[in-house]
Scaffold this active site. Structure first.
Site: not given
Length: 293
Positions: A160-162, A204
């Site tokens: 969920r935040d690559l 992000t």
């Protein structure tokens, strides 16, 4: 704060984020450099912006400190402690060389995690130096990223935040994924349906898929979308739909990569499809489609 928990000497500040700050530290116990992520927690829910503005910041913080001593359950510090204990307890059970797991989780204020220092730095730092990557160099990294994501998804984990900041590159070109603060461990039905909208929106913005931004239940396609955005940025120095979040709702706003042919741009379009049911099924498929001859 020059000495962290009477052991880690602060060497340099690396970056600030929504969850906390990153530092290079020197571990005085084994005489090695490491990375520390020092978390920040918000003031108590009782100290609203109105209260802080009315009383003044100094008095408001004094009240917060007294509340923290007398009623620790009202502070977000306790919630942060429980989160780190649960989240990184689960991450400690993962087994893949491409996952950067904490060497230590410190559950005393200031709360922090200690990690291995990757001397090659992040993909973000590489992009700052080089501007963009060649398709060949990106392929070396993308193949590894696809493999790591394939492992995570096979055991029910959505990162969920690559993004470039969370992709670390060893000097030999080996890749690690870091920062699992927003990682979701999929649960049996119907628990995922009960997740709060605040939890579902973690990520992000520039790298989030349209459904992620709208607070959908976490799923693997979100990571595929983020991987494609990251790959596109590495090749072009730009975002595939520009900076307007609303534009990613339609492939009509996709900006083709000039150095790629139509087949390769189609690979990006499939991985960036705003309709997650039509999106490329997995990270490995995206890599294969982009690099197939």
């Amino acid at each position: 704060m020059n000495l962290l928990h009477n052991r880690y000497r602060m060497v340099s500040h690396v970056a600030d984020g929504g969850q906390g700050s990153i530092y290079v530290v020197f571990d005085q116990s084994d005489k090695s450099h490491k990375v520390a992520k020092v978390y920040k927690h918000k003031h108590s829910r009782f100290l609203t912006p109105f209260v802080r503005e009315s009383l003044g910041e100094k008095i408001a913080v004094e009240i917060y400190d007294k509340l923290r001593e007398k009623l620790p359950w009202v502070t977000s510090a306790q919630r942060l402690k429980r989160f780190l204990e649960r989240q990184y307890g689960q991450i400690g059970q993962l087994h893949h060389s491409g996952i950067l797991k904490p060497q230590e989780v410190i559950l005393e204020e200031p709360y922090c995690i200690i990690m291995k220092l990757i001397k090659g730095g992040s993909m973000r730092s590489k992009l700052r130096k080089k501007g963009t990557l060649s398709l060949d160099e990106l392929g070396i990294y993308l193949a590894q990223l696809a493999n790591i994501l394939s492992y995570l998804h096979s055991i029910g984990v959505v990162h969920r935040d690559l993004k470039p900041e969370n992709i670390l590159i060893e000097n030999e070109g080996e890749i690690s994924i870091s920062d699992f603060d927003f990682a979701h461990f999929r649960q049996a039905w119907p628990k995922d349906l009960l997740l709060s909208s605040h939890y579902r929106n973690k990520g992000t913005a520039n790298y989030m898929s349209p459904e992620h931004l709208r607070g959908a239940i976490p799923h693997y396609g979100m990571d595929v979308f983020s991987l494609a955005v990251t790959a596109y940025e590495a090749l072009t120095g730009d975002l595939p739909f520009g900076s307007q979040i609303k534009d990613r709702d339609s492939l009509d706003h996709y900006k083709p990569v000039k150095i790629l042919n139509e087949r390769q741009n189609d690979a990006f379009r499939r991985a960036l499809n705003p309709d997650c049911t039509q999106r490329t099924a997995c990270a490995v498929d995206f890599y294969k489609e982009l690099y197939s001859s």
